[in-house]
Design an enzyme around this catalytic site. Structure first.
Site, PDB file in Angstrom:
ATOM      1  CB  THR A  75      -7.364  -4.720   2.500  1.00  0.00           C
ATOM      2  OG1 THR A  75      -6.496  -4.455   3.600  1.00  0.00           O
ATOM      3  CG2 THR A  75      -7.182  -3.669   1.427  1.00  0.00           C
ATOM      4  CD  GLU A 130      -5.473   2.898  -0.139  1.00  0.00           C
ATOM      5  OE1 GLU A 130      -4.644   2.237  -0.793  1.00  0.00           O
ATOM      6  OE2 GLU A 130      -5.369   3.117   1.081  1.00  0.00           O
ATOM      7  CG  ASP A 133      -5.803   0.361   3.792  1.00  0.00           C
ATOM      8  OD1 ASP A 133      -5.904  -0.714   4.411  1.00  0.00           O
ATOM      9  OD2 ASP A 133      -4.878   1.166   3.972  1.00  0.00           O
ATOM     10  CG  HIS A 139      -4.211  10.716   2.349  1.00  0.00           C
ATOM     11  ND1 HIS A 139      -5.248  10.724   3.249  1.00  0.00           N
ATOM     12  CD2 HIS A 139      -3.342   9.759   2.765  1.00  0.00           C
ATOM     13  CE1 HIS A 139      -5.020   9.795   4.175  1.00  0.00           C
ATOM     14  NE2 HIS A 139      -3.880   9.196   3.901  1.00  0.00           N
ATOM     15  CD  GLN A 158      -3.232   4.588  10.706  1.00  0.00           C
ATOM     16  OE1 GLN A 158      -4.458   4.589  10.576  1.00  0.00           O
ATOM     17  NE2 GLN A 158      -2.440   5.171   9.829  1.00  0.00           N
ATOM     18  NE  ARG A 163      -7.943   6.806   9.532  1.00  0.00           N
ATOM     19  CZ  ARG A 163      -7.242   6.565   8.429  1.00  0.00           C
ATOM     20  NH1 ARG A 163      -5.992   6.124   8.511  1.00  0.00           N
ATOM     21  NH2 ARG A 163      -7.781   6.740   7.249  1.00  0.00           N
ATOM     22  CG  ASP A 217      -2.062   0.964   1.107  1.00  0.00           C
ATOM     23  OD1 ASP A 217      -2.337   1.429  -0.016  1.00  0.00           O
ATOM     24  OD2 ASP A 217      -2.676   1.265   2.144  1.00  0.00           O
ATOM     25  CE  LYS A 242      -3.555   2.380   7.483  1.00  0.00           C
ATOM     26  NZ  LYS A 242      -4.343   3.237   6.595  1.00  0.00           N
ATOM     27  CD  GLU A 272      -6.214   4.831   4.714  1.00  0.00           C
ATOM     28  OE1 GLU A 272      -5.511   4.020   4.065  1.00  0.00           O
ATOM     29  OE2 GLU A 272      -5.762   5.590   5.597  1.00  0.00           O
ATOM     30  CD  GLU A 282      -7.527  12.829   3.979  1.00  0.00           C
ATOM     31  OE1 GLU A 282      -7.749  11.615   3.721  1.00  0.00           O
ATOM     32  OE2 GLU A 282      -6.977  13.612   3.178  1.00  0.00           O
TER      33      GLU A 282
HETATM   34 CA    CA Z   1      -4.041   2.961   2.842  1.00  0.00          CA
END
Ligand code: CA
Length: 451
Positions: A270, A214, A246, A146, A253, A250, A139, A266, A212, A381
């Site tokens: 996925t 992606e 993904d 970002h 993490q 948080r 990844d 994470k 996320e 975000e």
């Molecule tokens: Ca990611």
């Protein structure tokens, strides 16, 4: 790379298989997937066309691919690593032949009694499986917006970007074994978290479950160990693209990531979309990417345009919205073309030390955020660390995901009129509640999240 005169992407092409207006899967797309007609079925390799799946193995059995594929057994495997290993010249021949068989003027399938019924499976009657057994998963962190947003939130007094960011595509190796197909429920993970104060760490279900947005690519025929893939030929190794969510915890993490990077925050799941859209289908949407300043080192400099114009959208439904039949509320719209580091640069960098990439390797872009706040690719975000919660149509607010929430990601190129719509289908996932505390006394009780 791709030829602009490829007949398979001709906008005038039509199929004898019905394709409704707005479909993600006109004849110019022909994405690959693995499907099951019923539970326990080993699965077959198919190509989406309109509201149907074209089952490839029976066509190979009828000898319809003789000139286009050297190893027809590659089409019988329950996942398509065999196809990935064939390499670009054969991918092109196979795609050309499928396009020919499906084009309006062809009678080759229809003239064999019963064959059309055997090889066309209604999409809504099939289960879509993980298309590729993922061998490796990398990844990246390739969106400038970002990476800058993360810097502004977590290091407000420093430069948003770390010094290496504009010189190399930053990435990490993720967990290949927990890449799952769209529709797989996501169990809220437990983990170790710690508040910013002097308190001790806690063990609890994540309170900051995030998405996320992606885009990932699968590589095919690879390189030899010790021999990097040069950027000029990187595109020859890229078979096709999928949407990637993904999922990220948080709070887990934030406590665990230093100094070695993302880990359990994470790796619990996925999700990828079930259809792999080929690079050949996307060629008409190739375009120049963002200007890179400073100019990267020579091994990361490409001669040709290396971005792709793929519209992306994220929808969110609460459990109450799903029960009442509301459509998912669109929380973000962005575009893959804004990505700072291209797929070719990512692959060239990932193999620049001689590491191999081959059939079944998945490389994801990293969260794709645009410049406008409505184009951010994560809830972190979009809600700016929870300070600006989103309001859903049922009146509920979201900083992070709640149990019962369903996330729907979509991606497509083209307007579906002058330019054929090359769609990815949907990537969905619903959050299910955390298990009871099965590790409370250090001895797990047997418990399945599916029960
Ligand atoms: Ca990611």
């Amino acid at each position: 790379m791709g030829s602009r005169s490829d007949p398979t992407t001709d906008p005038a092409l039509r199929s004898w298989v019905p394709v409704r207006e707005g479909s993600d899967f006109p004849i110019q797309n022909l994405p690959y997937g693995v499907f099951r007609r019923e539970a326990g079925d080993p699965g077959g390799i198919g190509v989406a066309i309109g509201d149907s799946i074209l089952d490839l193995a029976p066509l190979a059995g009828e000898g319809l691919f003789d000139d286009s594929i050297p190893r027809p057994r590659a089409l019988e495997a329950p996942s398509f690593e065999g196809v990935l290993a064939l390499g670009r010249p054969t991918w092109r021949k196979l795609r050309g032949r499928i396009s020919e068989l499906l084009s309006a003027g062809s009678r080759e399938i229809r003239d064999v009694p019963g064959l059309g019924e055997r090889v066309l499976v209604p999409l809504d009657q099939a289960d879509l499986a993980l298309p590729v057994a993922v061998r490796n998963y990398v990844d990246f962190y390739s969106s400038l917006e970002h990476a800058s947003n993360m810097g502004r939130m977590f290091r407000p007094d420093a430069e948003p970007l770390l010094p290496n960011w504009r010189h190399l595509p930053v990435g990490y190796h993720g967990r290949a074994g927990t890449v799952v197909v769209s529709g797989t429920p996501v169990v809220r993970p437990w983990g170790q978290t710690k508040d910013d104060d002097d308190s001790a760490p806690s063990w609890e279900p994540t309170r900051m479950l995030d998405i996320e947005l992606e885009v990932g690519f699968f590589t095919g025929a690879g390189n030899q160990l010790g021999t990097p893939i040069p950027i000029q030929t990187a595109g020859d190794h890229i078979f096709g693209l999928v949407l990637v969510n993904d999922w990220s915890a948080r709070d887990i993490q934030r406590w665990e990531y230093q100094p070695l990077g993302p880990f359990l925050g994470k790796s619990f799941a996925t999700s990828i979309s079930p259809w792999v859209v080929t690079l050949d289908a996307l060629e008409p949407y190739r375009m120049a990417g963002p200007v890179q300043d400073p100019e990267p080192l020579p091994y990361l400099r490409a001669d040709d345009a290396s971005a792709f114009d793929i519209e992306l959208e994220v929808g969110l439904s609460s459990a109450a919205m799903s029960e009442r039949g509301f459509s998912p509320h669109v929380v973000s719209r962005t575009n893959f073309r804004s990505l700072y580091w291209s797929m070719a640069q990512q692959l060239a960098h990932a193999t620049s030390n001689g590491a191999t990439a081959g059939p079944g390797d998945l490389f994801a872009s990293g969260t794709i955020s645009g410049a406008d706040p409505s184009s951010y690719g994560s809830l972190l975000e979009l809600s700016w660390r929870g300070t600006r919660p989103l309001v859903l149509p049922d009146g509920s607010k979201r900083a992070f995901l709640e149990d019962g929430d369903t996330v729907v990601m979509r991606g497509w190129c083209g307007d579906g009129r002058e330019r054929p719509r090359i769609g990815f289908g949907e990537l969905t996932g619903t959050i299910v509640p955390a298990l009871a505390d099965h590790l409370a006394d250090g001895r797990p009780t047997i418990q399945s999240p599916r029960e």
